[in-house]
Design a protein around this motif. Structure first.
Motif, PDB file in Angstrom:
ATOM      1  N   PHE A 270       1.765 -40.575  12.976  1.00 13.90           N
ATOM      2  CA  PHE A 270       1.428 -39.187  13.269  1.00 13.90           C
ATOM      3  C   PHE A 270       0.062 -38.869  12.667  1.00 13.90           C
ATOM      4  O   PHE A 270      -0.103 -38.842  11.446  1.00 13.90           O
ATOM      5  N   LEU A 271      -0.910 -38.630  13.534  1.00 16.72           N
ATOM      6  CA  LEU A 271      -2.262 -38.265  13.118  1.00 16.72           C
ATOM      7  C   LEU A 271      -2.463 -36.802  13.481  1.00 16.72           C
ATOM      8  O   LEU A 271      -2.811 -36.474  14.616  1.00 16.72           O
ATOM      9  N   ASP A 272      -2.229 -35.929  12.533  1.00 15.05           N
ATOM     10  CA  ASP A 272      -2.277 -34.492  12.802  1.00 15.05           C
ATOM     11  C   ASP A 272      -3.706 -33.984  12.699  1.00 15.05           C
ATOM     12  O   ASP A 272      -4.469 -34.400  11.819  1.00 15.05           O
ATOM     13  N   ASP A 273      -4.053 -33.067  13.613  1.00 19.47           N
ATOM     14  CA  ASP A 273      -5.376 -32.433  13.618  1.00 19.47           C
ATOM     15  C   ASP A 273      -6.478 -33.485  13.660  1.00 19.47           C
ATOM     16  O   ASP A 273      -7.421 -33.471  12.863  1.00 19.47           O
ATOM     17  N   LEU A 274      -6.369 -34.389  14.600  1.00 26.23           N
ATOM     18  CA  LEU A 274      -7.308 -35.501  14.713  1.00 26.23           C
ATOM     19  C   LEU A 274      -8.600 -35.038  15.376  1.00 26.23           C
ATOM     20  O   LEU A 274      -8.593 -34.518  16.499  1.00 26.23           O
ATOM     21  N   SER A 275      -9.707 -35.218  14.694  1.00 22.66           N
ATOM     22  CA  SER A 275     -11.027 -34.931  15.261  1.00 22.66           C
ATOM     23  C   SER A 275     -12.066 -35.587  14.377  1.00 22.66           C
ATOM     24  O   SER A 275     -11.811 -35.892  13.206  1.00 22.66           O
ATOM     25  N   PHE A 276     -13.243 -35.813  14.954  1.00 24.41           N
ATOM     26  CA  PHE A 276     -14.316 -36.465  14.223  1.00 24.41           C
ATOM     27  C   PHE A 276     -15.617 -35.713  14.471  1.00 24.41           C
ATOM     28  O   PHE A 276     -15.883 -35.276  15.589  1.00 24.41           O
TER      29      PHE A 276
END
Length: 407
Positions: A270-276
């Motif tokens: 689970f990768l929550d709030d994924l952004s780069f």
């Protein structure tokens, strides 16, 4: 033979000097006392009830990952040399169960009761402790234990459902989350199509029919993370486990995959709030882990991510500076590289902000569940005012509005 010497006869279930069972039998009183305090802390944390000596032995047996216990977790337990070795170890544990210590606080800990929120989760281990104590022979003890391995598994993965990752000097450790939200998909109002697709994909994954990596994207507060938590709760009994990984821990994923590969569970990372952001490059590492690296991810692992951005990586106009081909409109290599991360999620589910009427419907359902006294007209007017003041319209906004109502 005393109890401390009995542990030296163990082979498959060999106890290290640092193990709790060994410390409980240490000749040094200070070591024993510290271990006894640890048993009490474990009992309170995990909801153990009854005889803590038996619970401690049951916990030792269920936590111990060895070739025999792991083979039974996979439901392939053979009648071979491993079984004979395990039977010899069970003779030791059968003797230990029949000879509880009497020094120190143990007489008080033989009938331990504590009001705990973990009572439901701890029931399998408490029941196992009682069953082990009732076993008439080492063979009966082994039968009882292998049945537990088949139904619940081995170690923390067997009794836990949701985990976080902790970096350790020698690798990575999974920590169970004790108080995860008890949310179900039915609790999330709306988004019927998104939930149905998520369920179909999860069931395909659980039944070995593939299943895609999933990206849930859209406006904040629309239930993306709640949907993932609900899926974990809905299918925990069928072997689904959720492991939350934070952005700064992505370098731990290879070690994590090696740890869970081959286990008899299905895992969602689970990768929550994924952004780069523009200057971040760790998305390249994540791309390699998901697909295209030297080592393919295990078949029992999928990634489930949430994001407010569909393309995950922030784009700037300078990314398009290498557009060529005599005026033809082509995305630059830089843009394509960034967008390719999102393309690795085979299932992409959009969670839009609700319309005003959808928002009012969510408020109505949540307020009915909460048991408010407002009339429909009063509720509608107050909810409209609340969403204007909050500056957003979402399921989260509706829940916050209902939470503050006087009941």
């Amino acid at each position: 033979m005393n109890t401390a010497e009995a542990l030296d006869r163990l082979l498959l279930y060999r106890q290290t000097p640092e193990s709790l069972l060994r410390r409980l039998m240490d000749p040094a009183e200070t070591v024993r006392t510290a271990a006894q305090a640890e048993v009490v802390a474990l009992a309170v944390e995990n909801g153990w009830q009854g005889d803590l000596w038996r619970c401690c032995i049951a916990w030792t047996l269920t936590e111990h990952e060895n070739p025999f216990s792991l083979s039974w977790e996979r439901r392939t337990g053979p009648e071979d040399t491993l079984s004979a070795l395990a039977l010899a170890d069970m003779a030791v544990f059968h003797a230990l169960l029949s000879a509880p210590p009497e020094e120190g606080p143990w007489p008080l800990l033989r009938n331990f009761h504590h009001e705990s929120r973990q009572g439901k989760e701890s029931a399998p281990l408490t029941e196992l402790a009682a069953a082990l104590a009732d076993a008439a022979s080492p063979a009966a003890l082994l039968d009882c234990l292998t049945a537990f391995y088949q139904s619940h598994g081995v170690g923390q993965l067997g009794l836990g459902q949701v985990f976080r990752v902790r970096r350790e000097a020698d690798g990575v450790r999974l920590l169970p989350v004790r108080d995860q939200p008890p949310v179900r998909l039915a609790d999330l109002v709306g988004y019927r199509q998104q939930k149905e697709q998520l369920v179909r994909n999860t069931e395909a994954f659980l039944h070995g029919r593939g299943g895609n990596n999933v990206l849930l994207y859209g406006d904040a507060g629309t239930g993306k993370s709640t949907s993932v938590q609900a899926i974990a709760n809905e299918y925990a009994a069928k072997g689904l486990r959720l492991i939350e990984v934070y952005k700064e821990q992505y370098d731990l994923i290879p070690a994590l995959l090696r740890q869970i590969k081959g286990r008899n569970y299905r895992f969602l990372l689970f990768l929550d709030d994924l952004s780069f952001e523009e200057n971040e490059t760790s998305y390249k590492y994540l791309k390699a882990v998901m697909e295209g690296g030297a080592e393919a991810p295990p078949e029992n692992v999928r990634i489930c991510a949430t994001s407010n951005r569909r393309h995950l990586v922030r784009e700037v106009w300078s990314d398009r500076s290498d557009i060529e081909h005599d005026g033809d409109i082509h995305r630059s290599d830089t843009v394509e590289e960034k967008l390719s991360l999102a393309s690795r999620f085979g299932l992409q589910l959009f969670y839009p902000a609700p319309t005003f009427e959808e928002y009012q419907q969510i408020v109505s359902i949540l307020s009915e569940r909460a048991g408010t006294d407002l009339t429909a007209e009063q509720l509608r007017a107050a909810a409209a005012t609340w969403q204007v003041r909050s500056g957003s319209r979402s399921g989260r906004t509706a829940q916050q509005f209902v939470n503050q109502l006087d009941r």
